[in-house]
Write a protein that holds these residues in place. Structure first.
Motif, mmCIF file in Angstrom:
data_model
loop_
_atom_site.group_PDB
_atom_site.id
_atom_site.type_symbol
_atom_site.label_atom_id
_atom_site.label_comp_id
_atom_site.label_asym_id
_atom_site.label_seq_id
_atom_site.Cartn_x
_atom_site.Cartn_y
_atom_site.Cartn_z
ATOM 1 N N CYS A 93 -15.218 -21.476 27.839
ATOM 2 C CA CYS A 93 -13.760 -21.416 27.688
ATOM 3 C C CYS A 93 -13.160 -20.535 28.779
ATOM 4 C CB CYS A 93 -13.392 -20.835 26.328
ATOM 5 S SG CYS A 93 -13.959 -21.819 24.941
ATOM 6 N N ARG A 94 -12.007 -20.941 29.258
ATOM 7 C CA ARG A 94 -11.313 -20.121 30.252
ATOM 8 C C ARG A 94 -10.765 -18.855 29.597
ATOM 9 N NH1 ARG A 94 -6.610 -18.983 33.096
ATOM 10 N NH2 ARG A 94 -6.796 -19.201 35.367
ATOM 11 N N LYS A 95 -10.219 -19.009 28.396
ATOM 12 C CA LYS A 95 -9.679 -17.869 27.664
ATOM 13 C C LYS A 95 -10.765 -17.199 26.836
ATOM 14 C CE LYS A 95 -4.831 -19.198 27.045
ATOM 15 N NZ LYS A 95 -3.774 -19.440 26.026
ATOM 16 N N GLU A 96 -10.619 -15.897 26.680
ATOM 17 C CA GLU A 96 -11.508 -15.163 25.779
ATOM 18 C C GLU A 96 -11.276 -15.593 24.339
ATOM 19 O OE1 GLU A 96 -12.658 -10.779 26.144
ATOM 20 O OE2 GLU A 96 -10.715 -10.910 27.131
ATOM 21 N N ARG A 97 -12.305 -15.425 23.526
ATOM 22 C CA ARG A 97 -12.169 -15.623 22.086
ATOM 23 C C ARG A 97 -12.773 -14.399 21.388
ATOM 24 N NH1 ARG A 97 -13.953 -21.918 21.328
ATOM 25 N NH2 ARG A 97 -16.026 -21.041 21.612
ATOM 26 N N TYR A 98 -12.375 -14.199 20.151
ATOM 27 C CA TYR A 98 -12.840 -13.000 19.457
ATOM 28 C C TYR A 98 -12.841 -13.226 17.954
ATOM 29 C CZ TYR A 98 -7.976 -12.071 18.188
ATOM 30 O OH TYR A 98 -6.705 -12.177 17.666
ATOM 31 N N CYS A 99 -13.605 -12.398 17.264
ATOM 32 C CA CYS A 99 -13.610 -12.362 15.802
ATOM 33 C C CYS A 99 -12.924 -11.066 15.376
ATOM 34 C CB CYS A 99 -15.036 -12.400 15.263
ATOM 35 S SG CYS A 99 -15.132 -12.045 13.482
ATOM 36 N N PRO A 100 -11.804 -11.140 14.652
ATOM 37 C CA PRO A 100 -11.101 -9.920 14.238
ATOM 38 C C PRO A 100 -11.973 -8.960 13.434
ATOM 39 C CG PRO A 100 -9.715 -11.841 13.884
ATOM 40 C CD PRO A 100 -11.078 -12.356 14.243
ATOM 41 N N GLU A 101 -12.807 -9.500 12.555
ATOM 42 C CA GLU A 101 -13.639 -8.625 11.723
ATOM 43 C C GLU A 101 -14.697 -7.913 12.554
ATOM 44 O OE1 GLU A 101 -14.826 -9.961 7.753
ATOM 45 O OE2 GLU A 101 -13.549 -11.717 8.057
ATOM 46 N N CYS A 102 -15.272 -8.618 13.531
ATOM 47 C CA CYS A 102 -16.246 -7.965 14.422
ATOM 48 C C CYS A 102 -15.595 -6.816 15.181
ATOM 49 C CB CYS A 102 -16.820 -8.972 15.419
ATOM 50 S SG CYS A 102 -18.067 -10.090 14.730
ATOM 51 N N LEU A 103 -14.350 -7.026 15.634
ATOM 52 C CA LEU A 103 -13.684 -5.993 16.414
ATOM 53 C C LEU A 103 -13.162 -4.851 15.548
ATOM 54 C CD1 LEU A 103 -11.820 -7.973 19.209
ATOM 55 C CD2 LEU A 103 -14.027 -6.827 19.280
ATOM 56 N N GLN A 104 -13.155 -5.028 14.235
ATOM 57 C CA GLN A 104 -12.892 -3.896 13.353
ATOM 58 C C GLN A 104 -14.141 -3.028 13.227
ATOM 59 O OE1 GLN A 104 -10.115 -2.928 12.166
ATOM 60 N NE2 GLN A 104 -8.750 -4.690 12.236
#
Length: 240
Positions: A93-104
């Motif tokens: 993917c060109r854009k980043e993706r993330y998991c909100p719970e992981c980043l908590q």
């Protein structure tokens, strides 16, 4: 202003996340200012960087960046190194993706989140989110303003829990191949290629190139929802 702090990448850290950390710890107000100064491109897509370019910027040997996956390699920077695997640009993917719970739980964005055909967080059993400027800025400043709203995933034939189990199998295979550099039978990258182009009613990436000479496929351009549907589409092949 130059680079005076040289952090080593954290385990599984994405290139984008590493650049944020590098920029912040060296006193830059934003990643855009950092990339404009050192790479003459304020809108640089981080995964287009090679290990040689990044190590030269920080003044360290490339071994300093060991463990930083998905740096560009190959002719025209069209492949990306993931352990011992080479993943083509059009699977990312060109854009980043993330998991909100992981980043908590942690501040590190993971490199595997940018692989297009891994659209879920198997740990928290939820689709990933596409990064926005607001969220990226929050991560840069350490405020972590995270949107907890779930991305939509309409029309799924399989329950989300089952899809997460499928992705866990896929992830295990990816990690095994990236560590060993080989596998019995078809590699995971080739398997994804075959299913990806079959879903487009094409036989190979060469067929796609002939159709799209003016507008070649540069990145994995499916939305999160379409990526989840694609995961479901070739679930049987993954299990095999």
């Amino acid at each position: 202003m130059g680079v005076s702090v040289y952090p080593k990448p954290q385990a599984d850290q994405s290139v984008s996340c590493y650049l944020r950390n590098l920029s912040r710890r060296n006193g830059f107000a934003s990643v855009a200012l950092f990339t404009q100064l050192f790479f003459d491109d304020s809108s640089l897509v981080p995964i287009t960087l090679t290990g040689e370019e990044l190590s030269k910027t920080i003044g360290k040997q490339q071994s300093h960046l060991d463990g930083l996956d998905l740096l560009a390699s190959g002719e025209g920077r069209q492949t990306h190194t993931f352990g011992r695997l080479e993943i083509p640009r059009y699977q990312l993917c060109r854009k980043e993706r993330y998991c909100p719970e992981c980043l908590q739980e942690q501040e590190t964005c993971l490199s595997k989140w940018q692989i297009g055909w891994m659209p879920l967080c198997a740990k928290h059993k939820r689709p990933l989110h596409e990064m926005t400027k607001e969220i990226e800025r929050g991560l840069f400043l350490g405020t972590r303003i995270l949107n907890e709203e779930q991305p939509t995933h309409r029309g799924l034939l399989l329950p989300l829990n089952e899809l997460c189990e499928i992705q866990s199998t896929l992830q295990d295979r990816l990690e095994l191949e990236s560590a060993d550099g080989c596998c019995a039978g078809e590699s995971i990258v080739d398997l994804v290629d075959r299913r990806l182009f079959t879903s487009m009613r094409l036989e190979s990436v060469d067929c796609l190139s002939k159709r799209r000479r003016r507008y070649p496929l540069q990145y994995y351009d499916r939305s999160i929802e379409d990526s989840v549907l694609f995961l479901e589409y070739f679930a049987g092949q993954i299990a095999a």
